[in-house]
Scaffold this motif. Structure first.
Motif, mmCIF file in Angstrom:
data_model
loop_
_atom_site.group_PDB
_atom_site.id
_atom_site.type_symbol
_atom_site.label_atom_id
_atom_site.label_comp_id
_atom_site.label_asym_id
_atom_site.label_seq_id
_atom_site.Cartn_x
_atom_site.Cartn_y
_atom_site.Cartn_z
ATOM 1 N N ARG A 1 0.831 -1.202 0.000
ATOM 2 C CA ARG A 1 0.000 0.000 0.000
ATOM 3 C C ARG A 1 0.871 1.259 0.000
ATOM 4 O O ARG A 1 0.605 2.220 -0.734
ATOM 5 N N ALA A 2 1.907 1.256 0.837
ATOM 6 C CA ALA A 2 2.810 2.409 0.889
ATOM 7 C C ALA A 2 3.533 2.587 -0.441
ATOM 8 O O ALA A 2 3.731 3.724 -0.911
ATOM 9 N N PHE A 3 3.910 1.490 -1.051
ATOM 10 C CA PHE A 3 4.602 1.526 -2.344
ATOM 11 C C PHE A 3 3.698 2.136 -3.413
ATOM 12 O O PHE A 3 4.087 3.068 -4.128
ATOM 13 N N ALA A 4 2.485 1.628 -3.528
ATOM 14 C CA ALA A 4 1.559 2.133 -4.544
ATOM 15 C C ALA A 4 1.219 3.605 -4.301
ATOM 16 O O ALA A 4 1.076 4.382 -5.250
ATOM 17 N N ALA A 5 1.083 3.987 -3.033
ATOM 18 C CA ALA A 5 0.747 5.372 -2.712
ATOM 19 C C ALA A 5 1.859 6.334 -3.124
ATOM 20 O O ALA A 5 1.595 7.510 -3.406
ATOM 21 N N ALA A 6 3.092 5.848 -3.178
ATOM 22 C CA ALA A 6 4.222 6.715 -3.518
ATOM 23 C C ALA A 6 4.374 6.916 -5.024
ATOM 24 O O ALA A 6 5.064 7.850 -5.453
ATOM 25 N N ILE A 7 3.750 6.063 -5.843
ATOM 26 C CA ILE A 7 3.892 6.138 -7.298
ATOM 27 C C ILE A 7 2.760 6.967 -7.879
ATOM 28 O O ILE A 7 1.583 6.630 -7.690
ATOM 29 N N PRO A 8 3.051 8.037 -8.591
ATOM 30 C CA PRO A 8 1.981 8.873 -9.154
ATOM 31 C C PRO A 8 1.055 8.070 -10.077
ATOM 32 O O PRO A 8 1.504 7.422 -11.020
ATOM 33 N N GLY A 9 -0.249 8.102 -9.763
ATOM 34 C CA GLY A 9 -1.237 7.464 -10.618
ATOM 35 C C GLY A 9 -1.274 5.952 -10.570
ATOM 36 O O GLY A 9 -1.979 5.328 -11.375
ATOM 37 N N ALA A 10 -0.562 5.325 -9.656
ATOM 38 C CA ALA A 10 -0.519 3.861 -9.608
ATOM 39 C C ALA A 10 -1.848 3.275 -9.161
ATOM 40 O O ALA A 10 -2.593 3.886 -8.391
ATOM 41 N N GLU A 11 -2.137 2.067 -9.648
ATOM 42 C CA GLU A 11 -3.295 1.296 -9.192
ATOM 43 C C GLU A 11 -2.799 0.157 -8.310
ATOM 44 O O GLU A 11 -1.810 -0.505 -8.633
ATOM 45 N N LEU A 12 -3.488 -0.078 -7.216
ATOM 46 C CA LEU A 12 -3.171 -1.188 -6.313
ATOM 47 C C LEU A 12 -4.334 -2.153 -6.300
ATOM 48 O O LEU A 12 -5.482 -1.742 -6.081
ATOM 49 N N GLU A 13 -4.057 -3.423 -6.541
ATOM 50 C CA GLU A 13 -5.087 -4.450 -6.415
ATOM 51 C C GLU A 13 -4.609 -5.502 -5.422
ATOM 52 O O GLU A 13 -3.542 -6.103 -5.598
ATOM 53 N N VAL A 14 -5.393 -5.698 -4.374
ATOM 54 C CA VAL A 14 -5.078 -6.663 -3.330
ATOM 55 C C VAL A 14 -6.049 -7.835 -3.463
ATOM 56 O O VAL A 14 -7.272 -7.629 -3.459
ATOM 57 N N PHE A 15 -5.506 -9.036 -3.557
ATOM 58 C CA PHE A 15 -6.328 -10.232 -3.735
ATOM 59 C C PHE A 15 -6.465 -10.967 -2.408
ATOM 60 O O PHE A 15 -5.480 -11.160 -1.686
ATOM 61 N N GLU A 16 -7.692 -11.365 -2.115
ATOM 62 C CA GLU A 16 -7.969 -12.033 -0.852
ATOM 63 C C GLU A 16 -7.443 -13.464 -0.830
ATOM 64 O O GLU A 16 -7.161 -14.008 0.228
ATOM 65 N N GLN A 17 -7.356 -14.095 -1.986
ATOM 66 C CA GLN A 17 -6.822 -15.450 -2.068
ATOM 67 C C GLN A 17 -5.373 -15.412 -2.552
ATOM 68 O O GLN A 17 -4.896 -14.396 -3.047
ATOM 69 N N GLY A 18 -4.704 -16.564 -2.424
ATOM 70 C CA GLY A 18 -3.321 -16.645 -2.860
ATOM 71 C C GLY A 18 -2.374 -16.054 -1.827
ATOM 72 O O GLY A 18 -2.772 -15.487 -0.808
ATOM 73 N N ASP A 19 -1.074 -16.214 -2.098
ATOM 74 C CA ASP A 19 -0.058 -15.639 -1.231
ATOM 75 C C ASP A 19 1.094 -15.143 -2.100
ATOM 76 O O ASP A 19 0.900 -14.854 -3.284
ATOM 77 N N HIS A 20 2.270 -15.069 -1.536
ATOM 78 C CA HIS A 20 3.412 -14.446 -2.219
ATOM 79 C C HIS A 20 3.676 -15.067 -3.595
ATOM 80 O O HIS A 20 3.907 -14.347 -4.570
ATOM 81 N N ASN A 21 3.647 -16.385 -3.680
ATOM 82 C CA ASN A 21 3.926 -17.077 -4.940
ATOM 83 C C ASN A 21 2.663 -17.541 -5.668
ATOM 84 O O ASN A 21 2.566 -17.430 -6.893
ATOM 85 N N THR A 22 1.693 -18.060 -4.936
ATOM 86 C CA THR A 22 0.533 -18.648 -5.600
ATOM 87 C C THR A 22 -0.361 -17.607 -6.266
ATOM 88 O O THR A 22 -1.218 -17.968 -7.068
ATOM 89 N N ILE A 23 -0.140 -16.336 -5.985
ATOM 90 C CA ILE A 23 -0.911 -15.309 -6.679
ATOM 91 C C ILE A 23 -0.685 -15.387 -8.187
ATOM 92 O O ILE A 23 -1.563 -15.025 -8.980
ATOM 93 N N LEU A 24 0.464 -15.891 -8.605
ATOM 94 C CA LEU A 24 0.752 -16.022 -10.034
ATOM 95 C C LEU A 24 -0.136 -17.063 -10.699
ATOM 96 O O LEU A 24 -0.309 -17.053 -11.919
ATOM 97 N N ASN A 25 -0.691 -17.986 -9.915
ATOM 98 C CA ASN A 25 -1.580 -19.015 -10.454
ATOM 99 C C ASN A 25 -3.046 -18.746 -10.154
ATOM 100 O O ASN A 25 -3.900 -19.592 -10.397
ATOM 101 N N LEU A 26 -3.328 -17.569 -9.629
ATOM 102 C CA LEU A 26 -4.702 -17.174 -9.342
ATOM 103 C C LEU A 26 -5.322 -16.627 -10.627
ATOM 104 O O LEU A 26 -4.802 -15.681 -11.220
ATOM 105 N N ALA A 27 -6.436 -17.218 -11.053
ATOM 106 C CA ALA A 27 -7.007 -16.876 -12.364
ATOM 107 C C ALA A 27 -7.330 -15.393 -12.478
ATOM 108 O O ALA A 27 -7.004 -14.751 -13.491
ATOM 109 N N THR A 28 -7.969 -14.828 -11.448
ATOM 110 C CA THR A 28 -8.355 -13.417 -11.529
ATOM 111 C C THR A 28 -7.134 -12.503 -11.561
ATOM 112 O O THR A 28 -7.117 -11.500 -12.286
ATOM 113 N N ALA A 29 -6.105 -12.830 -10.784
ATOM 114 C CA ALA A 29 -4.892 -12.016 -10.782
ATOM 115 C C ALA A 29 -4.179 -12.105 -12.127
ATOM 116 O O ALA A 29 -3.720 -11.095 -12.672
#
Length: 299
Positions: A260-288
């Motif tokens: 959140r702090a990272f995205a807030a520091a980048i002008p115009g950045a979008e942050l999407e937080v996914f409720e499922q998955g973790d550090h690595n498995t987010i890459l295999n999350l269909a919606t992500a």
């Protein structure tokens, strides 16, 4: 900054190499021996484990490359690009996307994202980092990853978009600070506060006290001119172009508060937080994966 929380009502399997159940197991005999050695020789233990931590345990077998419809393009003796042509479009009109894994990442982690990108009409280059082209365990630190990114973008670019995961994403920040430019960038599971990730790695070895301190300083030393504790904020604030920060709420390696702090520091950045998955498995999350593919392909 636009902040979106995404839920997916699907159970996601744990990634290879250490789910919560494995981490909860009783210490093995090897771990007990390591604890004893760390107490007797903390400096030596910390130094040796720092070297091991930065030496990938997996490598790409060139014999398996063609099975996924890719070409392996060498970029010198210790790095390469795995190239996937776009599907259903001409090479000239396809968006060109570079994917950058973490220091111990494997190409198979990105196969879902590669598939979704190709379906979106993009051509994909997957950077194979130093230490990943042969079974021998050799270093892949920031000192190796950042020059590999610069080398790839110089010789194989320009790219319309870059997606980077974990330490690869943190390394991309160093490359941006050295003048690299790209219109669209997606940062995935980014450990902007890299010393936290390094400390986690040391504690996963079972280190504490002087041995852990020597491990942390040893990793920093092996990263050479790229200090893991370097302030990322000036580069983030100077970022120009479209930026997407993707993170799992339950990321055990990089706290979501840091994302959140990272995205807030980048002008115009979008942050999407996914409720499922973790550090690595987010890459295999269909919606992500679909969100990343749509953003990176510009669709």
């Amino acid at each position: 900054m636009r902040y979106v929380v995404v839920r997916e009502d699907v159970q996601v399997q744990a990634a290879e190499g250490g789910g919560a159940g494995e981490r909860a197991c009783e210490p093995s005999l090897r771990r007990k021996v390591l604890h004893g050695v760390a107490r007797l020789a903390p400096a030596l233990t910390g130094r040796l484990l720092a070297q091991r931590y930065l030496s990938p345990a997996s490598h790409l077998d060139p014999a398996h490359v063609a099975r996924n419809g890719a070409r392996l393009i060498p970029l010198g003796p210790d790095r390469a690009v795995l190239r996937f042509a776009a599907s259903g479009t001409t090479e000239h009109s396809a968006a060109r996307v570079l994917l950058i894994p973490g220091h111990d990442g494997h190409a198979r982690q990105f196969l879902r994202l590669v598939r979704d990108l190709r379906r979106a009409g993009a051509a994909v280059d997957l950077l194979i980092l130093p230490g990943h082209l042969h079974p021998a365990r050799t270093l892949c630190s920031l000192e190796d990853i950042v020059p590999a990114i610069r080398h790839c973008t110089r010789d194989c670019g320009p790219y319309d978009a870059i997606g980077a995961h974990c330490v690869g994403a943190r390394s991309l920040l160093f490359a941006l600070g050295e003048g690299l430019e790209c219109p669209r960038i997606a940062f995935i599971s980014t450990p902007v506060e890299l010393p936290k990730l390094i400390r986690l790695g040391g504690t996963q070895y079972g280190l504490d006290g002087p041995a852990l301190a020597r491990f942390e300083s040893g990793v920093a030393r092996l990263c050479g001119r790229y200090d893991p504790a370097a302030d990322w904020r000036p580069v983030a604030r100077a970022r120009q172009g479209e930026t997407l920060v993707v993170h799992a709420r339950h990321d055990y390696a990089a706290p979501v508060a840091d994302a959140r702090a990272f995205a807030a520091a980048i002008p115009g950045a979008e942050l999407e937080v996914f409720e499922q998955g973790d550090h690595n498995t987010i890459l295999n999350l269909a919606t992500a994966s679909r969100r990343l593919a749509g953003f990176l392909a510009g669709s």
